[in-house]
Design an enzyme around this catalytic site. Structure first.
Site, PDB file in Angstrom:
ATOM      1  CE  LYS A  21      -2.273  -0.877   3.843  1.00  0.00           C
ATOM      2  NZ  LYS A  21      -1.697  -2.145   4.321  1.00  0.00           N
ATOM      3  NE  ARG A  96      -4.189  -0.977  10.091  1.00  0.00           N
ATOM      4  CZ  ARG A  96      -3.075  -0.467   9.562  1.00  0.00           C
ATOM      5  NH1 ARG A  96      -3.104   0.661   8.899  1.00  0.00           N
ATOM      6  NH2 ARG A  96      -1.947  -1.101   9.669  1.00  0.00           N
ATOM      7  NE  ARG A 142       7.347  -2.317   6.089  1.00  0.00           N
ATOM      8  CZ  ARG A 142       6.020  -2.204   6.167  1.00  0.00           C
ATOM      9  NH1 ARG A 142       5.331  -1.781   5.125  1.00  0.00           N
ATOM     10  NH2 ARG A 142       5.390  -2.538   7.267  1.00  0.00           N
ATOM     11  NE  ARG A 175       6.357   0.174  10.044  1.00  0.00           N
ATOM     12  CZ  ARG A 175       5.147   0.134   9.523  1.00  0.00           C
ATOM     13  NH1 ARG A 175       4.922   0.655   8.328  1.00  0.00           N
ATOM     14  NH2 ARG A 175       4.156  -0.422  10.160  1.00  0.00           N
ATOM     15  NE  ARG A 186       2.364  -4.086  11.559  1.00  0.00           N
ATOM     16  CZ  ARG A 186       3.331  -4.001  10.642  1.00  0.00           C
ATOM     17  NH1 ARG A 186       4.476  -4.625  10.817  1.00  0.00           N
ATOM     18  NH2 ARG A 186       3.140  -3.308   9.563  1.00  0.00           N
TER      19      ARG A 186
HETATM   20  P1  AMP Z   1       0.940   0.918   9.186  1.00  0.00           P
HETATM   21  O1  AMP Z   1       2.129   1.806   8.960  1.00  0.00           O
HETATM   22  O2  AMP Z   1      -0.217   1.266   8.315  1.00  0.00           O
HETATM   23  O3  AMP Z   1       1.273  -0.555   9.129  1.00  0.00           O
HETATM   24  O4  AMP Z   1       0.444   1.212  10.691  1.00  0.00           O
HETATM   25  C1  AMP Z   1       1.290   0.994  11.798  1.00  0.00           C
HETATM   26  C2  AMP Z   1       0.459   0.885  13.070  1.00  0.00           C
HETATM   27  O5  AMP Z   1      -0.252   2.112  13.302  1.00  0.00           O
HETATM   28  C3  AMP Z   1      -0.619  -0.190  13.058  1.00  0.00           C
HETATM   29  O6  AMP Z   1      -0.111  -1.469  13.407  1.00  0.00           O
HETATM   30  C4  AMP Z   1      -1.596   0.343  14.105  1.00  0.00           C
HETATM   31  O7  AMP Z   1      -1.112   0.151  15.413  1.00  0.00           O
HETATM   32  C5  AMP Z   1      -1.547   1.845  13.823  1.00  0.00           C
HETATM   33  N1  AMP Z   1      -2.550   2.261  12.813  1.00  0.00           N
HETATM   34  C6  AMP Z   1      -2.311   2.754  11.559  1.00  0.00           C
HETATM   35  N2  AMP Z   1      -3.451   3.025  10.913  1.00  0.00           N
HETATM   36  C7  AMP Z   1      -4.453   2.698  11.767  1.00  0.00           C
HETATM   37  C8  AMP Z   1      -5.872   2.743  11.688  1.00  0.00           C
HETATM   38  N3  AMP Z   1      -6.509   3.167  10.573  1.00  0.00           N
HETATM   39  N4  AMP Z   1      -6.579   2.339  12.769  1.00  0.00           N
HETATM   40  C9  AMP Z   1      -5.981   1.907  13.892  1.00  0.00           C
HETATM   41  N5  AMP Z   1      -4.642   1.822  14.040  1.00  0.00           N
HETATM   42  C10 AMP Z   1      -3.874   2.213  12.984  1.00  0.00           C
END
Ligand code: AMP
Length: 233
Positions: A21, A96, A142, A175, A186
Site C-alpha cells: 500500500k 481499518r 522491509r 520499523r 498485526r
Molecule cells: P501501518 O504503517 O499502516 O502498518 O500502521 C502501523 C500501526 O499504526 C498499526 O499497526 C496500528 O497500530 C496503527 N494504525 C495505523 N493506521 C491505523 C488505523 N486506521 N486504525 C488503527 N490503528 C492504525
C-alpha cells in the site's frame, strides 16, 4: 486532461500489512498530484514528536494492535481539512475497521465537495491481494529511508548499496513493528478487524481487486488504470 489535473476524489488502498500500500500510494500520489495520507506515518510522526496522541498510541503500535477508532478518525479529519486534499487524496492504512469506514462515509457526505463521476464523492477502494508467505517476506525484509520515506526490501527491491538510500544516502531503518512477533499480531488484527471491510465495500459496489503478487510496476499500472476508470463506476 492530464492525470495531474484530473479530479480523483478519495481513493482507499486496502490490504494487509506488507501488501504494498505504502509503495503504491507514493507512486499514485506522484502521478495524480494528490497527497498520500498514511495513518501509520501520521501516528509514527506523533510518536516521534511526543504529542499527546503519540504518547497514547505508542505502546499500542508496538504491540501491533490497532489504535482506538476515535483517535484515528479525529487525526484523519484534521488532515483532510488541508487544502491539498481538494482534488482527491489517497488513504493508505485507513479505514481499518468497519467503524472507521462508516465514519469516513459520513464525513465525506457531510464535508466533501467532490463531484467525481459517481456523483457521490464516496471513496473508491483498491484492494491488493497478496499471498501470505509473500507478505511475511515483504514485512521482514522491509527497510525505510528515514529522510525521504522511500521503501525498500532486502529480498526483492534492495538499495544499490546495502542499507543506504539510493536517493539521499541516508542509513535505512527497520520499523520496530516489523519484528516477527509483532508482525504476527498485526496480521491477526488485520484478519479480525480489517478484513470485514471487504464485504462492506463489496456490497456497496466500490471495491476493485488487484493481484498484488505481480511486479511493482505492473501493480502500479493496474492501479492507475483502475483509478482512472473505477472513478466512474
Ligand atoms: P501501518 O504503517 O499502516 O502498518 O500502521 C502501523 C500501526 O499504526 C498499526 O499497526 C496500528 O497500530 C496503527 N494504525 C495505523 N493506521 C491505523 C488505523 N486506521 N486504525 C488503527 N490503528 C492504525
Amino acid at each position: 486532461m492530464t492525470r495531474a489535473a484530473m479530479k480523483i476524489g478519495p481513493v482507499i488502498l486496502f490490504g494487509p500489512p506488507g501488501a504494498g500500500k505504502g509503495t503504491q500510494a507514493k507512486r499514485i500520489a506522484d502521478k495524480f498530484g494528490i497527497p498520500q495520507i498514511s495513518t501509520g506515518d501520521l501516528l509514527r510522526e506523533n510518536v516521534e514528536k511526543g504529542t499527546e496522541l503519540g504518547q497514547n498510541a505508542r505502546q499500542i503500535m508496538q504491540r501491533g494492535e490497532l489504535v482506538p477508532d476515535r483517535m484515528v478518525c479525529d487525526m484523519v479529519a484534521e488532515r483532510l481539512k488541508d487544502g491539498d486534499c481538494e482534488r482527491g487524496f489517497i488513504l493508505d492504512g485507513f479505514p481499518r475497521t468497519v467503524t472507521q469506514a462508516v465514519w469516513l462515509d459520513n464525513y465525506l457526505v457531510e464535508n466533501t465537495v467532490f463531484d467525481n463521476a459517481n456523483g457521490t464523492g464516496a471513496a473508491f477502494v483498491l484492494r491488493f491481494v497478496v499471498e501470505y508467505n509473500a507478505l511475511l517476506q515483504r514485512l521482514t525484509g522491509r527497510r525505510t529511508c528515514p529522510t525521504c520515506g522511500r521503501i525498500y526490501n532486502v529480498h526483492t527491491q534492495p538499495p544499490r548499496v546495502a542499507e543506504v538510500c539510493d536517493l539521499d544516502g541516508s542509513r535505512l531503518v527497520t520499523r520496530k513493528d516489523d519484528q516477527e512477533e509483532v508482525i504476527a499480531e498485526r496480521l491477526k488484527a488485520y484478519e479480525a478487524q480489517t478484513l470485514p471491510l471487504v464485504e462492506y465495500y463489496h456490497k456497496r459496489n466500490r471495491l476493485l481487486e488487484i493481484n498484488g503478487d505481480q511486479p511493482v510496476d505492473v501493480v502500479t499500472a493496474e492501479a492507475l488504470r483502475a483509478i482512472e476508470h473505477g472513478n466512474s463506476l
